[in-house]
Design a protein around this motif. Structure first.
Motif, PDB file in Angstrom:
ATOM      1  N   ALA A 511      18.744  17.697  18.642  1.00  0.00           N
ATOM      2  CA  ALA A 511      17.298  17.948  18.628  1.00  0.00           C
ATOM      3  C   ALA A 511      16.607  17.104  19.679  1.00  0.00           C
ATOM      4  O   ALA A 511      16.849  15.903  19.783  1.00  0.00           O
ATOM      5  N   ARG A 518      12.765  21.121  27.588  1.00  0.00           N
ATOM      6  CA  ARG A 518      13.051  21.635  28.939  1.00  0.00           C
ATOM      7  C   ARG A 518      12.742  20.635  30.045  1.00  0.00           C
ATOM      8  O   ARG A 518      12.241  20.987  31.098  1.00  0.00           O
ATOM      9  N   TRP A 555      23.246  26.346  25.975  1.00  0.00           N
ATOM     10  CA  TRP A 555      24.622  25.818  25.951  1.00  0.00           C
ATOM     11  C   TRP A 555      25.390  26.268  27.191  1.00  0.00           C
ATOM     12  O   TRP A 555      26.189  25.510  27.744  1.00  0.00           O
TER      13      TRP A 555
HETATM   14  C1  LIG Z   1      24.477  22.622  17.123  1.00  0.00           C
HETATM   15  C2  LIG Z   1      23.009  22.712  17.287  1.00  0.00           C
HETATM   16  O1  LIG Z   1      22.296  21.861  16.875  1.00  0.00           O
HETATM   17  S1  LIG Z   1      22.364  24.042  18.085  1.00  0.00           S
HETATM   18  C3  LIG Z   1      20.641  23.852  17.928  1.00  0.00           C
HETATM   19  C4  LIG Z   1      20.022  23.103  19.014  1.00  0.00           C
HETATM   20  N1  LIG Z   1      18.773  22.553  18.595  1.00  0.00           N
HETATM   21  C5  LIG Z   1      17.663  23.263  18.365  1.00  0.00           C
HETATM   22  O2  LIG Z   1      17.596  24.478  18.477  1.00  0.00           O
HETATM   23  C6  LIG Z   1      16.478  22.460  17.929  1.00  0.00           C
HETATM   24  C7  LIG Z   1      15.224  22.750  18.717  1.00  0.00           C
HETATM   25  N2  LIG Z   1      15.444  22.721  20.171  1.00  0.00           N
HETATM   26  C8  LIG Z   1      15.721  21.587  20.842  1.00  0.00           C
HETATM   27  O3  LIG Z   1      15.812  20.511  20.294  1.00  0.00           O
HETATM   28  C9  LIG Z   1      15.883  21.702  22.345  1.00  0.00           C
HETATM   29  O4  LIG Z   1      15.010  22.675  22.790  1.00  0.00           O
HETATM   30  C10 LIG Z   1      17.330  22.053  22.815  1.00  0.00           C
HETATM   31  C11 LIG Z   1      18.278  20.993  22.292  1.00  0.00           C
HETATM   32  C12 LIG Z   1      17.765  23.425  22.331  1.00  0.00           C
HETATM   33  C13 LIG Z   1      17.328  22.074  24.335  1.00  0.00           C
HETATM   34  O5  LIG Z   1      16.999  20.810  24.836  1.00  0.00           O
HETATM   35  P1  LIG Z   1      16.114  20.631  26.173  1.00  0.00           P
HETATM   36  O6  LIG Z   1      15.995  19.207  26.445  1.00  0.00           O
HETATM   37  O7  LIG Z   1      14.867  21.400  25.971  1.00  0.00           O
HETATM   38  O8  LIG Z   1      17.020  21.377  27.246  1.00  0.00           O
HETATM   39  P2  LIG Z   1      17.242  20.922  28.769  1.00  0.00           P
HETATM   40  O9  LIG Z   1      15.912  20.713  29.397  1.00  0.00           O
HETATM   41  O10 LIG Z   1      18.188  19.780  28.803  1.00  0.00           O
HETATM   42  O11 LIG Z   1      17.910  22.218  29.343  1.00  0.00           O
HETATM   43  C14 LIG Z   1      19.209  22.253  29.866  1.00  0.00           C
HETATM   44  C15 LIG Z   1      19.433  23.609  30.469  1.00  0.00           C
HETATM   45  O12 LIG Z   1      19.311  24.617  29.455  1.00  0.00           O
HETATM   46  C16 LIG Z   1      18.291  25.545  29.807  1.00  0.00           C
HETATM   47  N3  LIG Z   1      17.529  25.861  28.617  1.00  0.00           N
HETATM   48  C17 LIG Z   1      16.931  24.996  27.774  1.00  0.00           C
HETATM   49  N4  LIG Z   1      16.286  25.666  26.817  1.00  0.00           N
HETATM   50  C18 LIG Z   1      16.479  26.963  27.078  1.00  0.00           C
HETATM   51  C19 LIG Z   1      16.019  28.162  26.474  1.00  0.00           C
HETATM   52  N5  LIG Z   1      15.246  28.136  25.393  1.00  0.00           N
HETATM   53  N6  LIG Z   1      16.392  29.350  27.001  1.00  0.00           N
HETATM   54  C20 LIG Z   1      17.182  29.394  28.103  1.00  0.00           C
HETATM   55  N7  LIG Z   1      17.625  28.285  28.727  1.00  0.00           N
HETATM   56  C21 LIG Z   1      17.273  27.103  28.218  1.00  0.00           C
HETATM   57  C22 LIG Z   1      17.399  24.818  30.791  1.00  0.00           C
HETATM   58  O13 LIG Z   1      16.726  25.696  31.651  1.00  0.00           O
HETATM   59  C23 LIG Z   1      18.372  23.925  31.516  1.00  0.00           C
HETATM   60  O14 LIG Z   1      19.050  24.684  32.504  1.00  0.00           O
HETATM   61  P3  LIG Z   1      18.752  24.438  34.084  1.00  0.00           P
HETATM   62  O15 LIG Z   1      18.630  22.966  34.258  1.00  0.00           O
HETATM   63  O16 LIG Z   1      19.949  25.018  34.711  1.00  0.00           O
HETATM   64  O17 LIG Z   1      17.495  25.154  34.341  1.00  0.00           O
END
Ligand SMILES: CC(=O)SCCNC(=O)CCNC(=O)[C@H](O)C(C)(C)COP(=O)(O)OP(=O)(O)OC[C@H]1O[C@@H](n2cnc3c(N)ncnc32)[C@H](O)[C@@H]1OP(=O)(O)O
Length: 723
Positions: A511, A518, A555
Motif C-alpha cells: 500500500a 504514481r 505489476w
Molecule cells: C498483493 C497486493 O497487495 S496487490 C494490491 C496493491 N495495492 C493496492 O491496490 C492498494 C492501493 N494502491 C496502492 O497502494 C498503489 O496505488 C499501488 C501499490 C498499486 C501502486 O503504487 P504507486 O506508488 O502508485 O505506483 P508507482 O508510481 O511506483 O508505479 C510503478 C509503475 O506502475 C505504473 N502504474 C501504477 N499504477 C498504475 C495503474 N493504476 N494503472 C496502470 N499502471 C500503473 C506506473 O505508471 C509506473 O510505471 P512507469 O514508471 O513505467 O510509468
C-alpha cells in the motif's frame, strides 16, 4: 467456623463488580473487567462477578451449560447483551473479541478472563494455530499482539483489572463527565433519534429525487444505521414503492425488515420480503441482483463494504436511485477501504453523490469506555498520516526499512500509520490481520518513510522450500500445507510439479499513501524488497491479488510476470486472483519461463469456459503482458479474414479464424498500442469469451449486434496488419 478467605475475596469481588455495573448503568456506558489468573480461579471469579446478571459465556471450556465456543463470537452480531464473559484461556481471537464487544449495550459489562498478565505473552495461545504456517508450530507464533494488548489494558483509564492473589483494586475514578442521558428519540412512534431522522430524510430525498445522486451512509457500530434504513424503507413501502435491499448476508438485514414494519402493522410477509398495499420491500442476494437487476424505485445496499466492488459499480450503472450503507469498523470488510476504493467509481459514474455519517451512538452513551478500549486494542481507528502531513516528495527521498517487529510493537505511531495504510488500501483488513502482521512466524514488515511519516508499506510472507514427499502430495492434490499460496497454486493449478521445492517471498499486502500514488513509491519499495530477497537466497518474489487492468499494469511495469489466473471469483473482491512472479535465481528463471508459457497457452482455451465471466477489460490487460505467437492461418484463411474485415463476409463463418487470430496477436497488438484498449475489450468479450452483445452490454459498451460487427471488422483489420 472461620469464613473461607477465598469466599470472602469472591464476595468482595462480587460487590466491586456490582458497583461497576451500577456505574455503567448510570452513565449508559459499557465497561470492561479483566480477571487475570489461572484458569480455575478466573472461572470462579467470573461466576462471582456476574452472579447478579445472566451473562453469555464465550469459552472453549465446559463452563456453563449455555456457553458458546469462542469461534461462535462472529455469529453474535445483531444480538444485544447486558453481560458477556470472554474466556481468553482458550486463546485470543481479535476478530471474535471485537465482534463480542459489539453485542453489549449501554450499561453492559465485558468480563475478560486471561492468564496472569505478566506471563500471558509467553504462554502458548490456542488461537495461535490460525497463524502458524507449515513448518512452524503454534509455539513459533510471536506473543507481540498479546504483549501490546496487555499494555493497552493496563494503561486504559476505564478498565478494571483484578489479579489473582492480589488485593482488589479500587474502582477507577469516574471520567467526570456528567451522566449522558439516552439520545432521545424525536419520533416516539418509531424511536428514531435526530441523527437517524436526518438519515431517513436523506434516504427519502434520494428515493424521490429526480437527479441521479446516490447516497452513501457510513456509521460506526451501534449508530442505528440499519434501523434508519428500515424506517425509511417502511415509509416508501407505505407510499406504494418497490424497494430492493441487498447485503452480503440476509441475516444482516433482518433488523431492517423489522424496523420497516414498525409503522406498518398489517404488512404481509412474503417469501422474499414484505408487501404493503401496492408497495414491496424485497431482499435480493448480490449475485442475483447482478444477474437480474429487477426494477425498483430504490435500491438499498447494506454492508456495502462486504460486496465486491465491480458488482457495486454495475448496480450503480443500472439503478437511478441508490443508497449505499456501510459500517466503518465492520468485520465483513472495512468501510474506510470501501469509501476510498469505491469513491473513484462514484466520482466517475455519479459525480454528485452525497455522503452522510451517523455520529451519535444509540445503543450506548457517547464517549463509551469499552468502544475506546476495543478501538485501541484492535487498532480500529488506525489511519495513515493525514494528507496535510505529506510533503511533496519523490521516491528517491524516502528511506526504506524492514522493521524489527519487537521494536514495531513498542512504536504505536508507526504501527498505527502503517496498519491504517493497509486498512485504507485493502478492502478487507480485519483485526486478525494485525495479529498476523505482528506475530506471523514467516512474516516481514517493510516500509518507506519520509522523515517520520510512513508513506508506503508492504507485508511479505516466506513460502515454499517444501520437502520432496510433501511436494509430491501437493502436486497430487492430497495435501495443502498452510501458508504456501504461491508454490501451492503453481503446483496444483498451473501443473508445475517442482514449484514447491523453491523459495518464495510473497508480497501479501502492498500500500502506498493515496496522496502519493504514481510517484514511483510502489516500484521503489518493490525494488528494495527484491534486492533483500535475493540477498536472503529467495528464488522468486511474487504476489496474488484480485486482477484489475490497473493492478495488472502496475505489476507488469514493475517487472512481475503473470503466471496463473484463478477460475473462481474471490467472494470479497469479486475479482479473479492473479499470481505474478519475478525471478531472482536460475531455478526461479526456469519456473517463471515454464509458468508464463503455460498461462499463454491455456488462457485462450479457458476463456469461453471457466474464465467467461472475468471482465473482458481485465483479460485484455492480461493478454497485453503475455508473449504473442504466429497465428496458425494459411494463405486462404488470411484471405477469408481480410474479406470479413472489408465487409464481404458474415461474422459466424469467420469466427474460428478470428479466435485463432485474436488468441495469437491481440496481446502484442495491444501492448504496442496499435489497437485501443476499448476495441481489444470488445474482441475479448465477443470473440474469445464468446459473449453475446447483451451479455457484453455494460462491460464493453457495445451498441447492439450491428455496431459490434462493425467494431470486430475494424479489429480484424488491425490484427491482420500484424501478421
Ligand atoms: C498483493 C497486493 O497487495 S496487490 C494490491 C496493491 N495495492 C493496492 O491496490 C492498494 C492501493 N494502491 C496502492 O497502494 C498503489 O496505488 C499501488 C501499490 C498499486 C501502486 O503504487 P504507486 O506508488 O502508485 O505506483 P508507482 O508510481 O511506483 O508505479 C510503478 C509503475 O506502475 C505504473 N502504474 C501504477 N499504477 C498504475 C495503474 N493504476 N494503472 C496502470 N499502471 C500503473 C506506473 O505508471 C509506473 O510505471 P512507469 O514508471 O513505467 O510509468
Amino acid at each position: 467456623m472461620q469464613p473461607d478467605p477465598e469466599d470472602a475475596a469472591f464476595d468482595a469481588l462480587a460487590a466491586l463488580a456490582q458497583h461497576l455495573r451500577q456505574r455503567a448503568r448510570a452513565a449508559r456506558h459499557r465497561l470492561a473487567l479483566v480477571l487475570a489468573g489461572d484458569a480455575a480461579w478466573t472461572l470462579a471469579a467470573a461466576s462471582a462477578a456476574t452472579a447478579d446478571s445472566d451473562p453469555l459465556w464465550l469459552s472453549d471450556r465446559a463452563v456453563a451449560s449455555l456457553a458458546r465456543p469462542l469461534a461462535a463470537a462472529g455469529q453474535l452480531l445483531g444480538q444485544e447483551l447486558d453481560a458477556l464473559v470472554y474466556d481468553a484461556h482458550g486463546g485470543l481471537d481479535p476478530d471474535g473479541l471485537g465482534a463480542a464487544a459489539g453485542t453489549l449495550r449501554g450499561g453492559g459489562l465485558l468480563v475478560l478472563l486471561t492468564p496472569p498478565l505478566a506471563d500471558w505473552p509467553q504462554r502458548p495461545d490456542p488461537q495461535a494455530r490460525r497463524i502458524a504456517v507449515h513448518p512452524f508450530t503454534p509455539a513459533d507464533v510471536g506473543g507481540r499482539f498479546i504483549a501490546r494488548l496487555v499494555r493497552v489494558l493496563e494503561t486504559d483509564p476505564g478498565c478494571l483489572i483484578v489479579h489473582q492473589g492480589r488485593p482488589l483494586p479500587a474502582l477507577p475514578p469516574a471520567d467526570g463527565s456528567p451522566a449522558r442521558p439516552a439520545d432521545r428519540p424525536v419520533s416516539p412512534a418509531r424511536a428514531a433519534t435526530a441523527d437517524q431522522q436526518r438519515a431517513i430524510e436523506a434516504i427519502l430525498k434520494t428515493a424521490r429525487g429526480r437527479a441521479r445522486r446516490p447516497l452513501v451512509i457510513t456509521a460506526d457500530r451501534g449508530r442505528g444505521k440499519t434501523a434508519a434504513l428500515g424506517f425509511a424503507a417502511g415509509d416508501l413501502l407505505a407510499a406504494g414503492a418497490t424497494v430492493l435491499v441487498t447485503a452480503p448476508r440476509r441475516a444482516a438485514v433482518e433488523p431492517l425488515f423489522r424496523h420497516a414494519t414498525a409503522a406498518l402493522p398489517e404488512a404481509e410477509t412474503k417469501r422474499d420480503g414484505l408487501a404493503y398495499r401496492q408497495g414491496r420491500l424485497i431482499f435480493i442476494a448480490p449475485d442475483a441482483l447482478d444477474l437480474t437487476a429487477p426494477p425498483a424505485e430504490l435500491l438499498i445496499v447494506d454492508e456495502a463494504a462486504g460486496i465486491p466492488a465491480p458488482l457495486l459499480a454495475r448496480a450503480l450503472a443500472r439503478y437511478r436511485r441508490l443508497v449505499f450503507a456501510t459500517t466503518i469498523h465492520g468485520y465483513e470488510g472495512t468501510g474506510r477501504g470501501f469509501e476510498v476504493r469505491f469513491r473513484a467509481t462514484l466520482d466517475r459514474l455519479t459525480p454528485h453523490w452525497r455522503a452522510l455519517t451517523l455520529e451519535a451512538p444509540i445503543r450506548w452513551a457517547p464517549h463509551d469506555p469499552l468502544e475506546a478500549l476495543i478501538a485501541r486494542a484492535l487498532l480500529l481507528e488506525a489511519a495513515p498520516a493525514p494528507r496535510e502531513a505529506i510533503a511533496d516528495i519523490t521516491a528517491e527521498r524516502c528511506v526504506a526499512e524492514t522493521l524489527d517487529r519487537d521494536a514495531l510493537v513498542e512504536d504505536e505511531a508507526t504501527l498505527a500509520e502503517l496498519f491504517g495504510l493497509l486498512v485504507l488500501a485493502h478492502y478487507q483488513t480485519r483485526p486478525l490481520d494485525l495479529r498476523h502482521l505482528l506475530d506471523g512466524p514467516n512474516v516481514r514488515v517493510s516500509l518507506l518513510r519520509d522523515r517520520e511519516t510512513v508513506v508506503a508499506t508492504a507485508l511479505t510472507a516466506d513460502e515454499g522450500n517444501l520437502e520432496a514427499d510433501l511436494t509430491t502430495a501437493v502436486f497430487a492434490g492430497q495435501r495443502r500445507p498452510r501458508g504456501h499460496l504461491l508454490p501451492q497454486t503453481l503446483c496444483a493449478h498451473a501443473g508445475l510439479a517442482v514449484a514447491p521445492r523453491l523459495r518464495y517471498r510473497r508480497i501479501v499486502r502492498l500500500a502506498v499513501h493515496p496522496a502519493l500514488a504514481r510517484r514511483g513509491l510502489g516500484r521503489r519499495l518493490l525494488e528494495t524488497l527484491c534486492a533483500e530477497a535475493q540477498a536472503d537466497g529467495i528464488d522468486l518474489v511474487g504476489a496474488s491479488f484480485g486482477a484489475t487492468p490497473e493492478l495488472i499494469g502496475f505489476w507488469d511495469r514493475c517487472g512481475f510476470t503473470p503466471v496463473q489466473l484463478g477460475t473462481r471469483r474471490n467472494a470479497a473482491s469479486g475479482e479473479h486472483a492473479l499470481v505474478v512472479l519475478r525471478p531472482l535465481s536460475e531455478p526461479g528463471d526456469s519456473i517463471l519461463a515454464e509458468a508464463g508459457q503455460r498461462l499463454a497457452e491455456r488462457l485462450p482455451r479457458l476463456l469461453p469456459g471457466p474464465l467467461r465471466q472475468v471482465s473482458p477489460a481485465t483479460i485484455a490487460a492480461l493478454l497485453a503482458t503475455l508473449p504473442g505467437r504466429t497465428p496458425r492461418l494459411d494463405a486462404n484463411e488470411r484471405c477469408e479474414l481480410a474479406s470479413f474485415a472489408t465487409e464481404r463476409r458474415a461474422l459466424e463463418p469467420a469466427l474460428p479464424l478470428l479466435i485463432e487470430l485474436a488468441s495469437a496477436r491481440l496481446g502484442p497488438t495491444l501492448r504496442q498500442r496499435r489497437i485501443t484498449a476499448e476495441l481489444a475489450t470488445v474482441v475479448v468479450g465477443a470473440i474469445l469469451q464468446m459473449r453475446t452483445p447483451t451479455e457484453l452490454g455494460a462491460e464493453a459498451d457495445t451498441g447492439g449486434r450491428t455496431d459490434l460487427v462493425v467494431r470486430l471488422r475494424r479489429a480484424a483489420e488491425l490484427l491482420l496488419l500484424e501478421v
